[in-house]
Structure formats: C-alpha cells, structure tokens
Design an enzyme around this catalytic site. Structure first.
Site, short mmCIF file in Angstrom:
data_model
loop_
_atom_site.label_atom_id
_atom_site.label_comp_id
_atom_site.label_asym_id
_atom_site.label_seq_id
_atom_site.Cartn_x
_atom_site.Cartn_y
_atom_site.Cartn_z
N CYS A 77 0.87 -1.17 0.00
CA CYS A 77 0.00 0.00 0.00
C CYS A 77 0.91 1.22 0.00
O CYS A 77 1.66 1.45 0.96
CB CYS A 77 -0.87 -0.01 1.26
N CYS A 187 -0.14 3.48 -6.82
CA CYS A 187 -1.16 2.94 -5.92
C CYS A 187 -1.39 1.53 -6.41
O CYS A 187 -1.57 1.31 -7.62
CB CYS A 187 -2.44 3.77 -6.01
#
Ligand code: DGL
Length: 265
Positions: A77, A187
């Site tokens: 993440c 991302c």
C-alpha cells in the site's frame, strides 16, 4: 528479528484488493511461502484519510500480524508506506517492506530516467514521498505527481455509472502534458485499470512496480536466510468487511476460491 524463522508467514497489507497485485508477484517468485493477506475493506479508501487515522489503522494491522508471529510484513500500500512507515519501521520484530521506498530506490538506479510521473492517492501525493525518495538517489530527476482519487472507488466497485474516458483522461491528461519518460502506478489498485489506461496512452509508459518490489523482497529474504524454500504455497485472506465483494473484486488479478475471513479493526 533474530527470532524469526524462514517457515513463519509473510503478512501483506492494503486497504482492499490493491495489494493483490503485489501478492500475485510474490506467489510467482516465492512459491513456498505462506501468506496472510489483510485487506482493510472497512476503511478504504486510505488515500482520503488523515495521517493520524492511517497511523491508528496501521498499528492495528501490525499488532494483528505480530500476534500471528509473521517474519515480515509487506506494505503493499503506497499510501501507508508514504505516511506511516517511518513511525513503525523499528517498532516490531518482523521485517517491514515499504513499497515506495524500495521501488524508488530501484527505479532511480536507471540514470537515463530524468522525467518521471507518479499517479497515486491524495495522501501519497500530498506526502511527496515519491519525489523525496527518487531525488534521494537521483537528485536531478524531475518528478510530477498527480492524485487520482476516483480510481480506487472504481476498482473497488464503489463508483457506478461513470464515464470511462472522463475518469481516466481527467487525471492522465496533465500527466501526459508533463511528457514523462515513465509513469509509476503509485497505488497498488491502479494496475487493475491498465486495460483502460492503455486506450489513452502507450502501454509501455506505465510502470506497475509490483514485480520489482516482489523481486527485492525475495532477494532480501534470501540474504537474511528467511526465504522458505520447502514450504507449500498458502494464503490466508482476511478482510475487515464485505468478504464476498472482496472475492469478486479480486478476480481480475487473483481467483480466490473462498471468501476471506472477517477480522474487524
Ligand atoms: N492501494 C493503496 C495504495 O497503494 C491504497 C488505496 C486507497 O485505499 O486509497 O495507496
């Protein structure tokens, strides 16, 4: 760290299905490991949360992994790598692998790379972590960061009835105006959109960093005698809400044959 065994599990964390883009590469490169994948579906999107909120959530996930006695945690993440990694890096007795810091170091080794764009969440872009890390290793590199707040809701099927062209080009056009040599998908949810992105820009412009990242993790585990060479691949999936939705959304990257277990944060 000394207590860690090569046979212990590896924790992988993300807000939802995004980190599966990394898990898929890990399963291919390190096929003898057992993994615990934590998707904090109850609290996504992380990219719209404050640093304080992200610290509280990450602490709960790290504590959960601590109880599971993992040997390492993969921060699949970007948002938490950008905002909370520094706070936790020395606090636990497992290794922590933050995606931004590792990927930036690898990419900056290519000295032909002078102009790079990053597409990421609001929290990642606001932190300027990619710019800082890339410039640490390649001071003259020009970096342009663009936040794409609607892309995670698209991947997690939280946004219905959108105009594909508008939602992709709305963020992509200013990135293309910068004329970058490469665009980092900063991302882990964004590689799910690659088929759509390729309609509006050349496919080879985009870097999905998950393979580079997984490769580094494999080498590092090996160096520390923590790579499991004899185990049988296994993944325990955990979501903090909506397990059926998680399984459905994951399909593009990984076929999961059972719903994840729910662990509430
Ligand atoms: N996939 C995560 C990232 O790489 C978080 C996305 C989100 O929940 O906003 O940043």
């Amino acid at each position: 760290m000394e207590n860690q065994k090569s046979t212990s599990s590896i924790g992988v964390m993300d807000s939802g299905v995004g980190g599966l883009t990394v898990l898929k590469q890990l399963l291919a490169l390190c096929p003898n490991e057992s993994y615990i994948y934590f998707g904090d579906t109850k609290n996504l999107p992380y990219g719209e949360k404050s640093k304080e909120e992200l610290i509280l959530l990450a602490k709960k996930i790290f504590d959960f992994f601590q109880e599971k006695q993992v040997k390492a945690v993969v921060m699949a993440c970007n948002t938490t790598s950008a905002t909370v990694y520094d706070k936790f890096k020395d606090k636990y007795d497992f290794k922590i692998y933050p995606i931004i810091q590792i990927v930036s170091k690898i990419l900056a080794q290519d000295k032909n790379l002078k102009k790079i764009a990053v597409m990421a969440t609001h929290a990642t872009v606001n932190s300027k972590k990619y710019t800082q890390e890339l410039k640490k290793y390649s001071p003259d590199i020009q970096v342009f960061e663009q936040a794409c707040p609607l892309w995670v809701p698209v991947v997690e099927h939280k946004l219905k009835n959108y105009d594909e062209k508008e939602i992709i080009t709305g963020y992509l056009s200013s990135v293309l105006d910068f004329n970058p040599q490469k665009i980092i998908l900063g991302c882990t949810h964004y590689p799910y959109l690659l088929d759509k992105l390729k309609k509006y820009a050349p496919a080879d412009l985009f870097i999905n960093p998950s393979k580079l990242f997984a490769n580094y993790i494999k080498e590092d585990l090996q160096q520390h005698n923590l790579l499991n060479e004899n185990g049988i691949a296994d993944v325990e999936y955990i979501a903090s809400s909506n397990p059926a939705e998680f399984q459905e959304n994951a399909k593009l990257f990984l076929e999961i044959d059972h719903e994840p277990e729910i662990v509430s944060l």
